[in-house]
Design a protein around this motif. Structure first.
Motif, short mmCIF file in Angstrom:
data_model
loop_
_atom_site.label_atom_id
_atom_site.label_comp_id
_atom_site.label_asym_id
_atom_site.label_seq_id
_atom_site.Cartn_x
_atom_site.Cartn_y
_atom_site.Cartn_z
N LYS A 1 0.83 -1.20 0.00
CA LYS A 1 0.00 0.00 0.00
C LYS A 1 0.87 1.26 0.00
O LYS A 1 1.95 1.27 0.60
N ILE A 2 0.35 2.29 -0.68
CA ILE A 2 1.06 3.58 -0.72
C ILE A 2 1.03 4.22 0.67
O ILE A 2 -0.02 4.26 1.31
N GLN A 3 2.19 4.70 1.10
CA GLN A 3 2.28 5.31 2.42
C GLN A 3 2.08 6.83 2.34
O GLN A 3 2.45 7.45 1.35
N MET A 4 1.49 7.38 3.38
CA MET A 4 1.33 8.83 3.44
C MET A 4 2.15 9.39 4.60
O MET A 4 2.17 8.79 5.66
N ASN A 5 2.79 10.55 4.38
CA ASN A 5 3.57 11.16 5.46
C ASN A 5 2.70 11.99 6.39
O ASN A 5 2.84 11.94 7.60
N THR A 6 1.82 12.78 5.77
CA THR A 6 1.00 13.74 6.53
C THR A 6 -0.47 13.40 6.31
O THR A 6 -0.84 13.08 5.19
N PRO A 7 -1.29 13.46 7.36
CA PRO A 7 -2.71 13.16 7.15
C PRO A 7 -3.43 14.23 6.35
O PRO A 7 -3.04 15.40 6.35
N LEU A 8 -4.50 13.81 5.68
CA LEU A 8 -5.45 14.75 5.08
C LEU A 8 -6.49 15.08 6.13
O LEU A 8 -6.82 14.23 6.96
N VAL A 9 -7.04 16.26 6.07
CA VAL A 9 -8.20 16.57 6.90
C VAL A 9 -9.42 16.06 6.13
O VAL A 9 -9.66 16.48 5.00
N GLU A 10 -10.14 15.11 6.74
CA GLU A 10 -11.29 14.51 6.07
C GLU A 10 -12.58 15.05 6.71
O GLU A 10 -12.78 14.91 7.91
N MET A 11 -13.43 15.68 5.89
CA MET A 11 -14.69 16.22 6.40
C MET A 11 -15.84 15.45 5.79
O MET A 11 -16.16 15.62 4.62
N ASP A 12 -16.43 14.57 6.59
CA ASP A 12 -17.54 13.76 6.10
C ASP A 12 -18.80 14.62 6.05
O ASP A 12 -18.84 15.69 6.67
N GLY A 13 -19.81 14.17 5.30
CA GLY A 13 -20.97 15.02 5.07
C GLY A 13 -22.30 14.31 5.23
O GLY A 13 -22.47 13.48 6.12
N ASP A 14 -23.23 14.63 4.34
CA ASP A 14 -24.61 14.22 4.52
C ASP A 14 -25.19 13.44 3.33
O ASP A 14 -24.69 13.53 2.21
N GLU B 1 -13.91 2.62 0.69
CA GLU B 1 -13.74 1.17 0.77
C GLU B 1 -13.23 0.54 -0.52
O GLU B 1 -12.40 -0.36 -0.49
N GLU B 2 -13.74 1.03 -1.65
CA GLU B 2 -13.42 0.38 -2.92
C GLU B 2 -12.24 1.00 -3.65
O GLU B 2 -11.52 0.30 -4.36
N LEU B 3 -12.05 2.31 -3.53
CA LEU B 3 -11.05 2.97 -4.37
C LEU B 3 -9.83 3.48 -3.60
O LEU B 3 -8.82 3.81 -4.21
N LEU B 4 -9.93 3.53 -2.27
CA LEU B 4 -8.79 4.09 -1.52
C LEU B 4 -8.14 3.07 -0.58
O LEU B 4 -6.95 2.77 -0.71
N PHE B 5 -8.91 2.51 0.36
CA PHE B 5 -8.33 1.57 1.34
C PHE B 5 -7.51 0.43 0.71
O PHE B 5 -6.46 0.07 1.24
N PRO B 6 -7.97 -0.17 -0.40
CA PRO B 6 -7.18 -1.28 -0.94
C PRO B 6 -5.80 -0.88 -1.44
O PRO B 6 -4.93 -1.73 -1.60
N TYR B 7 -5.59 0.42 -1.71
CA TYR B 7 -4.36 0.85 -2.38
C TYR B 7 -3.48 1.76 -1.52
O TYR B 7 -2.28 1.85 -1.74
N ILE B 8 -4.12 2.47 -0.60
CA ILE B 8 -3.38 3.47 0.18
C ILE B 8 -3.51 3.17 1.67
O ILE B 8 -4.58 2.80 2.14
N ASP B 9 -2.43 3.35 2.40
CA ASP B 9 -2.51 3.30 3.85
C ASP B 9 -3.02 4.68 4.26
O ASP B 9 -2.24 5.56 4.65
N LEU B 10 -4.33 4.86 4.10
CA LEU B 10 -4.93 6.19 4.18
C LEU B 10 -4.83 6.80 5.57
O LEU B 10 -5.33 6.23 6.54
N LYS B 11 -4.14 7.95 5.64
CA LYS B 11 -4.06 8.67 6.91
C LYS B 11 -4.94 9.90 6.81
O LYS B 11 -4.68 10.77 5.98
#
Ligand code: NAP
Ligand code: MG
Length: 402
Positions: free
Chosen positions: A3-16, A28-38
């Motif tokens: 998986k691709i590693q990230m150095n700095t987290p993204l600010v994630e703002m969930d919505g409605d 679930e389908e396009l990010l988690f399988p490929y990136i160690d999402l921070k």
């Protein structure tokens, strides 16, 4: 594959609503399988905003100042109907407005151009990005109706006691009157955001106003843009082979219709409001628009240009199938991941973002799309996919590219 590693987290703002559902599937389908999402997660869903008295929105904006890059899901701006639907303690302000006020930014909106969805203006080959000034003018006006004869004046009282006063009009009968303002600091940061974004995306910058008629007000916009350009950006623009082009707004509008696209169009507040709707509908659909808030201090917040797609969400709640377009939300993620990668020097993240965008466009170009696009595509016999299957088709394409 690692998986691709990230150095700095993204600010994630969930919505409605529907976009919150898409948000989850995309992760679930396009990010988690490929990136160690921070990410540093902020739930801007209306229920949680209500629980925190909207403090969560402020915290998310402050976190964006700390980390520099955010990705935001569409959110409900409460109105009367939402007050009872969500049993709200008060009618909270638009989260986008709150975030914009804290980050002091300019919003850039660009169509996502794809074969099969042709712009109505046939010579538009590349996206036209609209940069809208988001402060003042008619949006912060003072106006009234005059019902009888009299004199209207424009008056300014300096804190030092000095007064300026000029006759606007002698009214012989009834009529209307309006006062507008803008401030140098806001015009300056608008100009700076536009020039920085032009450099960032390697595009020319066009700006138009009505300075022949409004010599002082619009003239000030022209002057400030010129000053900021000459003192801070001219050398960088020349080194990159980019152009800053100022003209009268009428001339700009006429040229836009004849142009190929591929540049940024900086608009005063009202022009940007009206023209962004014109440009987006001429290019196809709001679900095919990227939107990014760029602050003059170098913070970026990526989002989709559309809302929470309420009507589809209610269908979803009834257990019915939906075919909601996730492209703008996917591009909000790719925009944020690419920017994060660029800032951190993580090439793998940049390349992943490019490939995910490519996979998304390939799926549409192969004739598989959501219902909104099927209605306007020039591709014959398009295959209409539901919300989840469209994202799964992108995953299949992405696997081929990786
Ligand atoms: P909307 O969510 O943009 O949807 C309006 C209509 O446009 C939908 O009913 C749908 O048409 C079509 N549409 C928009 N996005 C689509 C997509 N991704 N895929 C397919 N069709 C799409 O606007 P709204 O219904 O006026 O607003 C709903 C909520 O969103 C409101 O509570 C508003 O406050 C909020 N909002 C948030 C933002 C933001 O956070 N940036 C921006 C605007 C609005 P059909 O129903 O005909 O299929
Ligand atoms: Mg508008």
């Amino acid at each position: 594959m690692d998986k691709i590693q990230m150095n700095t987290p993204l600010v994630e703002m969930d919505g409605d609503e529907m976009t919150r559902i898409l948000w989850q599937i995309i992760k679930e389908e396009l990010l988690f399988p490929y990136i160690d999402l921070k990410t540093e997660y902020y739930d801007l869903g209306l229920e949680h905003r209500n629980e925190t008295d909207d403090q969560v929105t402020i915290d998310a904006a402050e976190a964006t100042k700390k980390y520099g890059v955010a990705v935001k899901c569409a959110t409900i701006t409460p109105n009367k109907a939402r007050m009872s639907e969500y049993d709200l303690k008060k009618m909270y302000k638009s989260p986008n407005g709150t975030i914009r006020a804290i980050l002091d930014g300019t919003v850039f909106r660009a169509p996502i151009v794809v074969k099969g969805i042709e712009p109505c203006v046939k010579n538009w080959k590349k996206p036209i990005t609209i940069a809208r000034h988001a402060y003042g003018d008619v949006y912060k006006n003072t106006e009234f109706y005059i019902e009888k004869p009299g004199d209207a004046y424009l008056v300014f009282q300096g804190e030092d006691g000095e007064e300026k006063k000029e006759l606007i009009h002698h009214f012989d009968g009834s009529g209307v009157l309006q006062g507008l303002h803008n401030v140098d600091a806001s015009i300056e940061s608008f100009a700076r955001s536009c020039f920085s974004y032009a450099l960032d995306t390697h595009q020319d910058l066009w700006f138009g106003s009505k300075d022949t008629i409004s010599k002082t007000y619009d003239g000030r916009f022209k002057e400030v843009f010129n000053q900021v350009y000459e003192t801070e950006f001219k050398e960088k623009f020349e080194a990159e082979g980019l152009e800053y082009f100022y003209s009268l707004i009428d001339d700009i509008v006429a040229r836009i219709m004849k142009a190929e696209g591929g540049f940024i169009w900086a608009c005063k507040n009202y022009d940007g409001d009206v023209m962004s709707d014109m440009v987006s509908s001429a290019f196809g659909s709001l679900a095919m628009m990227t939107s990014v808030l760029v602050s003059p201090h170098g913070y970026y917040e990526y989002e989709a240009a559309h809302g929470t797609v309420q009507r589809h969400y209610y269908r979803h709640l009834e257990g019915k199938e939906t075919s909601t377009n996730s492209v703008a939300t996917i591009f909000a993620w790719t925009g944020a991941l690419r920017k994060r990668g660029e800032l951190d020097g993580t090439e793998a993240l940049v390349s992943f973002a490019d490939k995910l965008e490519k996979a998304t466009l390939s799926v549409i170009e192969s004739g598989k799309m959501t219902k909104d696009l099927a209605l306007i595509t020039s591709i014959e016999n398009p295959v209409v996919l539901n919300s989840r299957d469209f994202i799964l088709a992108i995953r299949e394409e992405l696997d081929k590219l990786l």
